[in-house]
Design a protein around this motif. Structure first.
Motif, mmCIF file in Angstrom:
data_model
loop_
_atom_site.group_PDB
_atom_site.id
_atom_site.type_symbol
_atom_site.label_atom_id
_atom_site.label_comp_id
_atom_site.label_asym_id
_atom_site.label_seq_id
_atom_site.Cartn_x
_atom_site.Cartn_y
_atom_site.Cartn_z
ATOM 1 N N UNK A 21 0.661 -1.545 -0.254
ATOM 2 C CA UNK A 21 -0.075 -0.219 0.140
ATOM 3 C C UNK A 21 0.697 1.374 0.173
ATOM 4 N N UNK A 22 2.220 1.160 0.976
ATOM 5 C CA UNK A 22 3.041 2.320 1.000
ATOM 6 C C UNK A 22 3.197 2.263 -0.363
ATOM 7 N N UNK A 23 4.024 1.592 -0.712
ATOM 8 C CA UNK A 23 4.814 1.567 -2.143
ATOM 9 C C UNK A 23 4.160 1.617 -3.505
ATOM 10 N N UNK A 24 2.573 1.835 -3.088
ATOM 11 C CA UNK A 24 1.909 1.899 -4.762
ATOM 12 C C UNK A 24 1.279 3.978 -4.527
ATOM 13 N N UNK A 25 1.255 4.329 -3.202
ATOM 14 C CA UNK A 25 1.406 5.151 -2.834
ATOM 15 C C UNK A 25 1.812 5.855 -3.281
ATOM 16 N N UNK A 26 3.425 5.845 -2.717
ATOM 17 C CA UNK A 26 4.907 6.833 -2.935
ATOM 18 C C UNK A 26 4.960 6.501 -4.881
ATOM 19 N N UNK A 27 4.601 5.620 -5.057
ATOM 20 C CA UNK A 27 4.285 5.224 -6.945
ATOM 21 C C UNK A 27 4.162 6.713 -7.620
ATOM 22 N N UNK A 28 2.513 6.815 -7.001
ATOM 23 C CA UNK A 28 1.775 7.587 -7.200
ATOM 24 C C UNK A 28 2.288 9.070 -7.468
ATOM 25 N N UNK A 29 3.012 9.366 -6.774
ATOM 26 C CA UNK A 29 4.127 10.381 -6.608
ATOM 27 C C UNK A 29 4.693 10.368 -7.093
ATOM 28 N N UNK A 30 5.610 9.116 -7.550
ATOM 29 C CA UNK A 30 6.648 9.360 -8.597
ATOM 30 C C UNK A 30 6.026 10.027 -10.516
ATOM 31 N N UNK A 31 4.788 8.846 -9.842
ATOM 32 C CA UNK A 31 4.031 9.470 -12.028
ATOM 33 C C UNK A 31 3.943 10.916 -11.689
ATOM 34 N N UNK A 32 3.475 10.651 -10.442
ATOM 35 C CA UNK A 32 2.659 12.731 -10.344
ATOM 36 C C UNK A 32 3.438 13.624 -11.375
ATOM 37 N N UNK A 33 5.156 13.699 -10.388
ATOM 38 C CA UNK A 33 6.457 14.121 -10.818
ATOM 39 C C UNK A 33 6.712 13.943 -12.626
ATOM 40 N N UNK A 34 6.656 12.625 -13.000
ATOM 41 C CA UNK A 34 7.378 11.618 -14.577
ATOM 42 C C UNK A 34 6.166 11.115 -14.747
ATOM 43 N N UNK A 35 5.374 10.931 -15.323
ATOM 44 C CA UNK A 35 4.389 10.182 -15.605
ATOM 45 C C UNK A 35 5.751 9.649 -16.741
ATOM 46 N N UNK A 36 6.208 8.923 -17.666
ATOM 47 C CA UNK A 36 6.925 8.030 -17.965
ATOM 48 C C UNK A 36 8.001 7.454 -17.213
ATOM 49 N N UNK A 37 8.228 7.225 -15.917
ATOM 50 C CA UNK A 37 9.469 6.530 -15.373
ATOM 51 C C UNK A 37 7.989 5.371 -15.210
#
Length: 205
Positions: free
Chosen positions: A136-152
């Motif tokens: 759950x925490x991993x998914x939440x952090x991935x959400x932040x990554x993709x907000x900042x860089x959708x191509x990650x």
């Protein structure tokens, strides 16, 4: 494997120059433009360099060129612009390699607090949460990554791995396809997607 798909294994690679060989002076169709005194040659921004590298990933069929572009993107994403953040990232990577996840999280918590617009801080913290199966925490952090860089593509690949691990196979396939849309050279992701698609085709028969 898990480190790779999240982009945690990084190579320090310089961006390769490309294009045709320059023509000889006597064959030049036009003179070189005058450079005014005191001006500096044009240098692309980091965003422009990353865009060009993604264009290479999309267009090239050469495996080595694709890998060089991928490594260069990962290297550029690691650049935080802060010596303190860079040091904390180094310490977190050392802790991760030693399987000291609590210590790695301590460093990465500081990174995302100090520089919340630095996508790689969130990505590395997502990696640690994934390794400790705190999905759950991993998914939440991935959400932040993709907000900042959708191509990650590392974060998208990791998201697919999480969904596959928890039995959300449709969502896993979606994440894998999105990763391959921006980086079609992720062989392990292709393999995982093929396996999932084959399973679903078999169930449909």
């Amino acid at each position: 494997m898990r480190y790779l798909l999240f982009g945690a294994v990084l190579a320090l690679a310089l961006i390769l120059g490309g294009g045709e060989k320059p023509a000889r002076a006597q064959e030049s169709a036009a003179p070189a433009p005058d450079i005014e005194a005191g001006t500096e040659p044009f240098a692309p921004t980091e965003a422009e360099r990353i865009d060009a590298l993604f264009a290479t990933l999309a267009d090239t069929d050469d495996v080595e060129s694709a890998k060089e572009a991928e490594r260069a993107i990962l290297r550029l994403w690691m650049e935080s612009g802060s010596e303190t953040v860079d040091l904390l990232m180094d310490w977190s990577m050392t802790a991760m390699q030693a399987d000291n996840h609590a210590r790695a999280l301590d460093f990465l918590d500081r990174v995302v607090l100090m520089q919340p617009d630095y996508a790689e801080g969130w990505n590395k913290r997502a990696t640690v949460h994934f390794l400790t199966e705190d999905y759950n925490r991993s998914i939440a952090d991935i959400g932040k990554v993709l907000e900042l860089e959708p191509r990650h593509f590392g974060a998208l690949s990791g998201l697919g791995m999480i969904f596959r691990s928890i039995g959300e196979e449709e969502r896993a396939m979606t994440a894998f396809r999105e990763a391959l849309a921006v980086n079609p050279h992720l062989e392990e992701v292709k393999k995982a997607l093929t396996e999932l698609e084959a399973t679903h085709e078999g169930q449909a028969l």
